[in-house]
Each structure stands twice: as C-alpha cells, then as structure tokens.
Design an enzyme around this catalytic site. Structure first.
Site, PDB file in Angstrom:
ATOM      1  N   GLU A  21       0.822  -1.221   0.000  1.00 37.34           N
ATOM      2  CA  GLU A  21       0.000   0.000   0.000  1.00 37.34           C
ATOM      3  C   GLU A  21       0.850   1.261   0.000  1.00 37.34           C
ATOM      4  O   GLU A  21       0.692   2.153   0.838  1.00 37.34           O
ATOM      5  CB  GLU A  21      -0.957  -0.006   1.201  1.00 37.34           C
ATOM      6  CG  GLU A  21      -1.977  -1.133   1.128  1.00 37.34           C
ATOM      7  CD  GLU A  21      -3.025  -1.101   2.229  1.00 37.34           C
ATOM      8  OE1 GLU A  21      -2.778  -0.467   3.269  1.00 37.34           O
ATOM      9  OE2 GLU A  21      -4.072  -1.739   2.062  1.00 37.34           O
ATOM     10  N   GLU A  34      -5.669  -8.402  -0.838  1.00 36.05           N
ATOM     11  CA  GLU A  34      -6.290  -8.191   0.476  1.00 36.05           C
ATOM     12  C   GLU A  34      -7.750  -7.830   0.274  1.00 36.05           C
ATOM     13  O   GLU A  34      -8.073  -6.995  -0.579  1.00 36.05           O
ATOM     14  CB  GLU A  34      -5.631  -7.049   1.259  1.00 36.05           C
ATOM     15  CG  GLU A  34      -4.310  -7.400   1.855  1.00 36.05           C
ATOM     16  CD  GLU A  34      -3.761  -6.311   2.775  1.00 36.05           C
ATOM     17  OE1 GLU A  34      -4.554  -5.663   3.484  1.00 36.05           O
ATOM     18  OE2 GLU A  34      -2.537  -6.117   2.766  1.00 36.05           O
TER      19      GLU A  34
HETATM   20  C1  BG6 Z   1      -4.366  -3.116   5.005  1.00 40.39           C
HETATM   21  C2  BG6 Z   1      -3.000  -3.537   5.468  1.00 40.39           C
HETATM   22  O1  BG6 Z   1      -4.365  -1.751   4.944  1.00 40.39           O
HETATM   23  O2  BG6 Z   1      -5.450  -3.388   5.805  1.00 40.39           O
HETATM   24  C3  BG6 Z   1      -3.003  -4.634   6.506  1.00 40.39           C
HETATM   25  O3  BG6 Z   1      -2.184  -3.873   4.391  1.00 40.39           O
HETATM   26  C4  BG6 Z   1      -4.113  -4.395   7.505  1.00 40.39           C
HETATM   27  O4  BG6 Z   1      -1.741  -4.664   7.095  1.00 40.39           O
HETATM   28  C5  BG6 Z   1      -5.432  -4.445   6.749  1.00 40.39           C
HETATM   29  O5  BG6 Z   1      -4.120  -5.264   8.571  1.00 40.39           O
HETATM   30  C6  BG6 Z   1      -6.637  -4.257   7.645  1.00 40.39           C
HETATM   31  O6  BG6 Z   1      -6.510  -3.076   8.349  1.00 40.39           O
HETATM   32  P1  BG6 Z   1      -6.544  -2.990   9.918  1.00 40.39           P
HETATM   33  O7  BG6 Z   1      -5.985  -1.657  10.213  1.00 40.39           O
HETATM   34  O8  BG6 Z   1      -7.958  -3.137  10.301  1.00 40.39           O
HETATM   35  O9  BG6 Z   1      -5.697  -4.092  10.427  1.00 40.39           O
END
Ligand code: BG6
Length: 471
Positions: free
Chosen positions: A176, A369
């Site tokens: 990201e 993701e």
């Molecule tokens: C993404 C990241 O932004 O979102 C992850 O690459 C992160 O590392 C995921 O865990 C979910 O976000 P969060 O802040 O709820 O863990």
C-alpha cells in the site's frame, strides 16, 4: 469464460509484523512496528522512541506465528490454499538495516517457512516491505527521507531474492505504497515535524521508494528472470456523491491521487497532474542522475491491490460526514452498510475497482487483500460462528468472479485478509479479527494462543475445492 481460470491462486494474506511476534528472536532488530503501542477504535496507536517499561506493545508477541508456523501452515493446507501471501520482516534479515551482510538466522526462518508451504504445494507470495522497516534506519537516517535507504533496501532485496530464488515466484515491493501521504510512519518510518512542508517530505520519500521499487524489479529479474514482481496499491473506486460536476471532480481528484503511485510503478513515469500539483505546493523533488531511466526500466509485472471499501467524495458540500475505512477516507455513502469499525461494505466496488485498474493499465491484477474485521466470539463448545464474514467474502468473490468471467480481466489470484487472526495494523487491536482461524489472545496480551478454525474456514475450504464454483 464462465469459470475461474485454472490455476487460480486462492489463498490468504498476512504481514510479518502483525503475525510473527518473536520481535527480538534470533538476532532480529527492532522494527518501526515494535515501538507502536496498542490502540483501539477511539485511541490512536502511538510510537515510542524505544521500548519502554510498563508499555504494552501488541506486535511483540502478536499471534506468535514464528513459533507456530508449522501448525498454521498445516491448517492453511487443510483449507487447500494454493498460495500464502506474507511479508519478510526486513529487520530479521538486516537487524539495523545498514549492515553489510544478512543475519543467517533470519534467512533461515523464511527458508523453513517457505519449505513448509511448498511441502503442501502452497506457493509463498512475498511482500518485501509490509508496513515494516528496521527502526535503526529511522534513528540513523530518518527513514525513507534519506536517499541512502534506497541502497540499504536494494541490499536487502538482493539477499532475499538470492536466498529464495527457487522458492518464491510472486513478489511485491511496498505494501500500500500509496498510503504514504496518509500514514508516513507505517509506510516510511517518518514523523513529520510541525515546521516541515509535509508534502515535500512525503513525496521525497515517495521518490526514494519509487526508485527502490524499480531497482528491486530490475535486480529481481536479473536474479531470476521468471520472477513476477508487482506493486501493491490500496484501492477502492471513488464515487462522486452526486452528478454535480464539483462532486465528480472531487472524486476524480481523489482517485488520481491514489493512482499516481501505480502510475509511476506501472508506466515508469510521474503523471503530469501529480507533478503540477507538487509544483503548486512548493515541492522540489531531489533526483539523482539516472533516476528517471531507472523508473522507466523497472516497471512492474502485475498490479496487486487491497480492496476493503469503495470511497465516496463530495466537492460541493462543506460539512459531509466523514466515512471510516482503510487509510484513505471519503465521506459516508448512504447506500452502503458498515462493519463494527465503520468501514463501509461494497462488494460491487471490487468489480468496479478491477475494471478501472485494468482499463487504465492492462496489466494482470492480483487481489491480495479483502476481508472483514469483526469481534468474533469463541463459544464454550470451541466453535466460532462468523456468518457475517462468510457473507462478506461470498459477495466479494461473486463480484471478483464477474470481473474475471464477465469482464474478462486477467487475474492471478485472490488472497483474502486474513488466514489467521492477527494484530490490527491501524488500531493495534486483537479484537478486530479478520482471520479464518481464531487465535486465543486478547487486547491485554492474555490467552493461550490456541488456534480454532472458524465457520468461514470450512466455507473457504469448499470455495477453493470447487475453484469458486460453489460459494
Ligand atoms: C491493510 C493492510 O491496509 O489493511 C493490513 O495492508 C491491515 O496490514 C489491513 O491489517 C486491515 O486493516 P486494519 O488496520 O484493520 O488491520
């Protein structure tokens, strides 16, 4: 095509710093996430100068994947994963970041982990830097502000590319990277001082990362021409709140801001709108001779992206309610429901995002993701019922399928977030769980660390078994 292609890389994703724990094991140095305190929905995580007594740092133990990886990879195999996206903790390989040679014990850990995956036919997919860098580089050089970090990163890439050249095919450079403007600490180890031009510091660091990313692509291809090296972009299609041209322009500006990063990494040059904008903001990018050529030559092979939510923007209303979501924030979309943390849920937005990315770049996509954070409950009978996660994933995979099968978008795979519960990156909570596997650990660090498959584990197992035919 009416079916998912075969092979299709079904799997799940995770990040070293959120999952491994063992923060000082076997010669590992401190990373920028090892000095982050725990936060919550309402309390922001803070960074401390070094490890302080009496302060709880959730990433130190995380879910102790470092010591549980065999058990965990066996569970991934039980689900039928074709791939497992994880990151390498740079600070295990170069504890302070600027050593001349790598830490053998750090390299060994990932040899063991990747061998364990390959034993089950699971391909490791690796992010070189997932919101993690050695704290030593921050203390001595100010993080990615300093050009010398490009060389340290290149040395690190050389070490891991060489070590794992026969074990890993798919790599991505910075997780990201386009979150840099919004979170300079997690992305670049930078804290902006009040007297600084924020944009100057941010985009100079971005330039360093662009050069580092392009150099990594060039180096990786030299070490193994079969490597596929991608950028990793946070993305969500931005909707204008209405068809008022002011709203449309605001949405367009927001999207261009996010895409300026893959623009450089995919096309090998800065988009003119970004250059104009930086110029207006008084930013002067320091470049070295040859940088532009490196950017041009070191373009990526594919576009990996995270999708959690779409965004909505207004340019016509002064006081619109801010939405919550993954790092880049728009306004609330009244058509969409939200999860417990206020992140809006929009399965159609995934298809629209894929269309937009492919129409713009014509490069294969990799959805690396996508998932739902929720406060799951471990029942007394040892089960975890998470129908909301199954529903979220089902609807997003339907949308992914439409993008692939109906729109014809070449897509390498889908790695949902996440295989296993781990520390939330933004809030530092364990309570915000994304995993298919529950881990007994709470926000105060209590729990046995025992693993329990959730209902979504068995559901995803069936999805993979039927190659996405039965959702
Ligand atoms: C993404 C990241 O932004 O979102 C992850 O690459 C992160 O590392 C995921 O865990 C979910 O976000 P969060 O802040 O709820 O863990």
């Amino acid at each position: 095509m009416s079916k998912f292609p075969e092979p299709f890389l079904w799997g799940a994703a995770a990040a070293a710093n959120q999952m491994e724990g063992a923060y000082d094991a076997d010669g590992k140095g401190l990373s920028i996430m090892d000095v982050m305190t725990a936060g919550s929905k309402t309390v922001k995580r803070q960074m401390t100068e070094s490890i302080e007594d009496g302060v709880y740092y959730p990433n130190h133990v995380a879910v102790d994947f470092y010591h549980h990886y065999k058990e965990d990879v066996a569970l991934f195999a039980e689900m039928g994963f074709k791939c497992f996206r994880t990151s390498i903790a740079w600070s295990r390989i170069f504890p302070d970041g600027d050593e001349l040679s790598p830490n053998p014990a750090g390299l060994q850990f990932y040899h063991d982990l990747f061998d364990e995956c390959l034993k089950y036919g699971i391909q490791p997919v690796v992010t070189l830097s997932h919101y993690e860098m050695p704290l030593g580089l921050v203390k001595k050089y100010g993080g990615w502000r300093d050009r010398r970090v490009v060389d340290f990163f290149t040395r690190y890439c050389e070490a891991v590319f060489t070590a794992y050249k026969d074990k890993v095919k798919y790599w991505m450079t910075f997780n990201e990277m386009n979150a840099l403007e919004f979170d300079t600490w997690r992305t670049a180890g930078i804290q902006i001082r009040p007297d600084e031009n924020r944009m100057q510091v941010t985009y100079q660091a971005a330039h360093h990362q662009f050069v580092a990313s392009a150099k990594a692509v060039l180096l990786g291809h030299k070490i193994n021409p079969n490597f596929k090296i991608g950028c990793m972009t946070l993305f969500g299609r931005v909707y204008p709140e209405t068809c008022n041209p002011l709203d449309v322009k605001a949405a367009d500006d927001m999207m261009a801001g996010m895409l300026a990063f893959p623009d450089v990494q995919v096309r090998g040059e800065y988009p003119q709108r970004l250059l104009k904008q930086l110029d207006r903001q008084g930013v002067i990018l320091q470049m070295e001779q040859g940088d532009l050529e490196i950017l041009k030559k070191g373009t990526v092979d594919y576009i990996a992206f995270s999708y959690y939510n779409s965004l909505t923007q207004t340019g016509s209303r002064e006081r619109a309610e801010k939405a919550k979501g993954n790092v880049v924030i728009g306004i609330v979309n009244s058509y969409l429901p939200s999860n417990e943390w206020g992140w809006q849920i929009d399965p159609m937005g995934l298809r629209l995002s894929m269309r937009y990315l492919y129409d713009r770049y014509q490069k294969p996509l990799f959805v690396v993701e996508n998932g739902l954070g929720a406060s799951d409950v471990l029942e007394t009978d040892g089960s975890v019922h998470d129908p909301y996660r199954i529903d979220y994933l089902r609807r997003h995979i339907e949308s992914l399928k439409a993008a692939i099968c109906e729109d014809g978008i070449p897509t390498i795979g889908y790695t949902m977030w996440s295989c296993i519960d781990q520390v939330s990156s933004s809030t530092g909570e364990m309570k915000k769980r994304y995993g298919l596997i529950y881990v007994d650990r709470d926000d105060q660090g209590n729990g046995t660390l025992a693993r329990t498959p959730k209902d979504s584990f068995y559901w995803y197992q069936h999805v993979i078994e039927t190659n996405g035919e039965e959702l």
